[in-house]
Write a protein that holds these residues in place. Structure first.
Motif, PDB file in Angstrom:
ATOM      1  N   ARG A 184       0.467  -1.207   0.090  1.00 31.51           N
ATOM      2  CA  ARG A 184       0.356   0.345  -0.386  1.00 31.51           C
ATOM      3  C   ARG A 184       1.115   0.983   0.413  1.00 31.51           C
ATOM      4  O   ARG A 184       1.760   1.666   1.000  1.00 31.51           O
ATOM      5  N   ASP A 219       0.218   6.554   3.469  1.00 34.21           N
ATOM      6  CA  ASP A 219      -1.080   6.496   4.070  1.00 34.21           C
ATOM      7  C   ASP A 219      -1.602   7.799   5.085  1.00 34.21           C
ATOM      8  O   ASP A 219      -2.270   8.653   4.803  1.00 34.21           O
ATOM      9  N   ARG A 244      -4.510  12.627   3.783  1.00 37.92           N
ATOM     10  CA  ARG A 244      -3.720  11.691   4.398  1.00 37.92           C
ATOM     11  C   ARG A 244      -3.826  10.837   2.835  1.00 37.92           C
ATOM     12  O   ARG A 244      -4.707  11.292   2.209  1.00 37.92           O
ATOM     13  N   GLU A 269     -12.016   2.433   1.364  1.00 36.76           N
ATOM     14  CA  GLU A 269     -12.269   2.970   2.820  1.00 36.76           C
ATOM     15  C   GLU A 269     -13.158   3.925   3.140  1.00 36.76           C
ATOM     16  O   GLU A 269     -12.980   4.257   4.129  1.00 36.76           O
ATOM     17  N   ASP A 289     -11.216   1.229   8.475  1.00 33.61           N
ATOM     18  CA  ASP A 289     -11.716   3.128   7.937  1.00 33.61           C
ATOM     19  C   ASP A 289     -13.084   2.798   7.808  1.00 33.61           C
ATOM     20  O   ASP A 289     -13.987   4.116   7.889  1.00 33.61           O
ATOM     21  N   ARG A 344     -12.069   5.247  14.727  1.00 26.03           N
ATOM     22  CA  ARG A 344     -11.268   4.317  15.587  1.00 26.03           C
ATOM     23  C   ARG A 344     -10.510   4.441  17.046  1.00 26.03           C
ATOM     24  O   ARG A 344     -10.429   3.096  17.949  1.00 26.03           O
TER      25      ARG A 344
HETATM   26 MG    MG Z   1      -7.245   2.392   6.318  1.00 24.16          MG
END
Ligand code: MG
Ligand code: PEP
Length: 838
Positions: free
Chosen positions: A585, A588, A633, A712, A736, A746
């Motif tokens: 990934r 982020d 982000r 997400e 997410d 979260r």
């Molecule tokens: Mg995430």
């Protein structure tokens, strides 16, 4: 009182009687099996659930029928509960029903006065407490003997103790039927998974008397150790004892020969040999490891009950595998018999369930396993402790990315705040560290270096134990059980894999994670969170330099420093995974997470970057956001500061070429986080394609790669059809996605999640078990829309739910191709996926 007329309401349990678990309960059915095996089971009758329901409503069985049962027994009987599932419990057994003055006199003759008195007294006590509902304190003390108990009964009820055996039986049946309907009993069994209106059957059985002459007593025997699952005969034999009644000379004997004292094996060798023979036969016939309850009456053996052996997680695995190896059950049955969550107990140290526990606080059990260490309050102190060779527990209000090094140095983590997907929880699960989050009863004073829990104060350096399996914090060091990754564990998972319809990958960020993933047979890496690669002493300065770069050229130069580090990270992952898919990934988190949070840190940074402190503070302030999780982000950073993704793509491609050198070509999977619009994918794809073309040109080497998108945001799920067009795969980031669907942080939800769940606002913590109705619907919609545009698209779930058995069941039904979870949860996911597939 109306009579119960259904002739099938009470049946004698014979080999051919129509006894069914659903109607008469598990105990009645189990007794029928033992009777079919011709074991010496006393005559027994089963009352159906309808009969018990009718009794609770005041419709009693015919008096003549009850009288017949009790006359036929020529003595006394017991009444035991028989729910459909033994785990649901039931009212306590009542023994010696039917005793009165006349029968007592007969018993005095046959067994002596002491035995007869003890038997009568036991029944008077049970009847007074459970049927007449008199004060237990008046009857629990047997010092006054039988006469005193009978007198107390008469004083309290103004009537003689009932002498009619049929009436005694009717009253016992009624009290047990009603006890089952009481609100406390209902709540208790519902907590164990019973439906609101669970049926109860009852078993009425002739008493085998355990008080009397010769070798006489009652006991239990089992053939397997409940904690380890190893073969071992254990249990006890209590001479001259029946339930709470004790006759003269009552003593406990060992079952097998034991240097510490007398044993049943020596006192009655034939009885003992029969018991062992019956145990072996029952195991084969009932296809389960059992605990057998028995009575010996003057050296005559009666088997009065058999229950499935209670067992620890590790014993449950070993027992299931041994039953297959002994040809008793099939491998598929073994796979179905082990609770997936139980596997996590085998992967980590556990607090020994038999040991005392001094519980000082409770929180969310965010990462399983247990460890003892000395309290430290900062990541730096954790690292210092590790350097000294000390085991420490990192205690923080919450953790931030900078704490990662401290977490690696600690043996466990405890945080006051946070939920199942907060930073501490995710990282701890990833590295297999016991962790409790959201322990809101603790109060940390980082300056004074103290931890206050209620009235108890703990200082830095004091020992505590974190039980991440139960969510309990214990004072001091607790006794531990070692992990049990033994041959049974491996075998069970091998059988599971043969049935899995979806794959299980691991979320792995480091070579160590990847090795753990392979050890647990993960079928690839489903999520490599690349930002975690930047939190170490060599890389953080380069990262910060990149963030502080004054011009694109400066930024390019700092990224050039990061490039070889990333390249070697990826090459290592490709090598360890040896051809299995690896999904990387792209960067982020918001950039400010890489910057210091206090003045001291900023001063150090100013010094290392050779900048005035004011420049550093200004830049840090400029990067701070009101709501960073919804701010700059993920792909938003990729579009506004594209050089970071360019560098990462280049590192991935160069590592691909390097790792493809010696074997099959590696096909990396690159994943874009936090997408909400198709155009975002197009923009990133164009740049990554350009980087790929450049690398091919420079190296004259060809390679392919797959580009995918993390779903997400709710919008990405709804627009999945559109987004699928440029994507080879979609991976639902359900952490997410849950956060955004609920509008629930979260990192903060842990503060009130307990109250929300206990009040039934949410059935479960949605960060723990996927919310099927809301988030699940988005997963289903996204999957369906993506597939309708691109039927061969790969769909996965890589949020923490990927390791949760209930969520995996949902994913399988939604048509997901694989789930990806923390390496230590891979075995659990493999077993859960297999159970859903069988
Ligand atoms: Mg995430
Ligand atoms: C997610 O959001 O589900 C996810 C896997 O990404 P992260 O936990 O890193 O935000």
């Amino acid at each position: 009182m109306t009579a119960l007329t259904d002739p099938g309401a009470i049946v004698e349990i014979t080999p051919s009687a129509g006894v069914e678990t659903a109607r008469h309960g598990w105990r009645a059915k189990c007794l029928q099996r033992l009777i079919r095996m011709e074991l010496p089971v006393p005559t027994s009758f089963a009352l159906s659930a309808e009969a018990v329901r009718a009794i609770a409503g005041g419709h009693m069985p015919d008096r003549a029928c009850l009288a017949a049962i009790i006359e036929r027994a020529d003595g006394l009987i017991s009444v035991r509960p028989s729910a459909v599932n033994p785990a649901w419990g039931g009212p306590g057994t009542v023994l010696n029903v039917g005793i009165n003055h006349e029968r007592h006199a007969r018993l005095v003759k046959s067994r002596g006065k002491a035995a007869a008195d003890a038997i009568y007294l036991g029944f008077v006590q049970s009847y007074a407490i459970h049927v007449a509902r008199l004060d237990p304190d008046m009857f629990s003390d047997s010092d006054g003997g039988l006469e005193a108990a009978l007198r107390a009964y008469e004083d309290e009820t103004d009537e003689e103790f009932p002498q009619d055996p049929a009436r005694q039986l009717a009253e016992v049946l009624r009290s047990m039927a009603r006890a089952w309907d009481g609100p406390t009993a209902r709540l208790l069994r519902q907590a164990k998974g019973a439906p609101a209106i669970a049926p109860l059957g009852l078993v009425v059985q002739d008493m085998a008397l355990a008080i009397g002459p010769g070798v006489t007593g009652s006991g239990t025997i089992q053939f397997t150790d409940s904690v380890t699952g190893a073969p071992r005969i254990t249990g006890r034999f209590r001479g001259q004892t029946q339930g709470r009644s004790k006759g003269e000379g009552a003593e406990t004997l060992y079952l097998t020969r034991d240097p510490r004292g007398p044993s049943l094996e020596e006192a009655a060798p034939e009885v003992f040999a029969d018991l062992v023979r019956f145990g072996v036969a029952a195991r084969e016939r009932l296809r389960e490891e059992m605990q057998i309850e028995f009575v010996v009456s003057d050296s005559r053996l009666s088997i009065i009950d058999a229950v499935r052996l209670q067992r620890s997680s590790r014993a449950s695995v070993r027992i299931a595998v041994t039953l297959v190896r002994d040809g008793i059950i099939s491998p598929e049955e073994a796979v179905m018999r082990v609770e997936p969550r139980a596997l996590s107990d085998l992967l980590h140290h556990q607090v020994d369930p038999r040991a005392p526990r001094d519980v000082i606080a409770r929180g969310i059990n965010a990462s399983p396993g247990a460890a003892t260490g000395r309290i430290v309050f900062t990541a730096a102190a954790a690292q210092a402790a590790q350097a000294r060779g000390d085991r420490c527990v990192l205690v923080r209000r919450e953790t931030v990315p900078e704490d990662i090094r401290g977490m690696h140095a600690a043996v466990a983590v405890l945080t006051e705040r946070g939920g199942m997907t907060s930073h501490a929880a995710v990282i701890a699960r990833g590295i297999g560290l016991p962790c409790i989050v959201g322990a809101s009863d603790i109060s940390i004073d980082a300056r004074a270096r103290t931890l206050l829990v209620g009235r108890r104060m703990f200082h830095e350096g004091e020992e505590i134990t974190i039980d991440g399996t139960s969510g309990e914090v214990l004072a001091g060091a607790a006794e531990m059980l070692e992990p049990a990754l033994d041959d049974s564990f491996t075998q069970l998972l091998e059988w599971a894999d043969a049935h899995c319809r979806i794959s299980v990958r691991a979320n792995a960020d480091t070579p160590e994670d990847a090795r753990t993933a392979r050890m647990f047979n993960a079928q690839g890496i489903g999520l490599c969170r690349t930002e975690h690669m930047f939190f170490n002493d060599q890389r953080l300065p380069a990262m910060r330099e990149m963030i502080f770069a004054g011009s694109p050229e400066d930024r390019r130069l700092s990224l050039e420093r990061l490039l070889p580090m990333q390249r070697s990270d990826f090459a290592a992952l490709f090598e360890i995974m040896a051809g299995l898919p690896v999904t990387i990934r792209l960067f982020d988190p918001p950039l400010h997470e890489f910057l210091p949070h206090d003045r001291e840190g900023m001063r150090e940074l100013a010094e290392s970057l050779d900048l005035p402190l004011s420049d550093v503070t200004r830049r840090v302030e400029a990067l701070s956001e009101f709501n960073p999780m919804l701010g700059m982000r993920g792909v938003r950073l990729g579009i506004t500061v594209p050089e970071i993704y360019d560098m990462q793509a280049r590192a991935i491609f160069e590592a691909t070429i390097e790792a493809s050198h010696n074997g099959d070509p590696v096909v990396p999977e690159i994943m874009i986080p936090l997408v909400s619009a198709r155009r975002e994918v197009e923009l990133v794809k164009t740049r990554i394609d350009a980087v790929a073309a450049a690398v091919r040109n420079e190296t004259r080497k060809d390679f392919t790669y797959r580009l995918g998108v993390m779903v997400e945001t709710p919008r990405a799920a709804l627009r999945a059809g559109d987004i699928a067009e440029h994507s080879a795969f979609l991976s639902f980031g359900t952490n997410d996605l849950t956060q955004m669907t609920y509008g629930l942080s979260r990192d903060d939800a842990g503060r009130f999640m307990g109250i929300y769940v206990s009040q039934g606002v949410y059935a479960e913590d949605p960060f723990h078990i996927l919310d099927r109705d809301g988030v699940g619907e988005l997963v289903a919609i996204g999957t369906e829309r993506a597939r309708s545009h691109k039927p061969d698209i790969t769909i996965s779930v890589c949020g923490e739910h990927g390791g949760n058995p209930e969520s995996i069941a949902f994913c399988l039904r939604a048509g997901v191709n694989y789930v990806s979870c923390s390496p230590f949860r891979v075995p659990i996911a493999r077993l859960a996926a297999a159970q859903e597939s069988i």
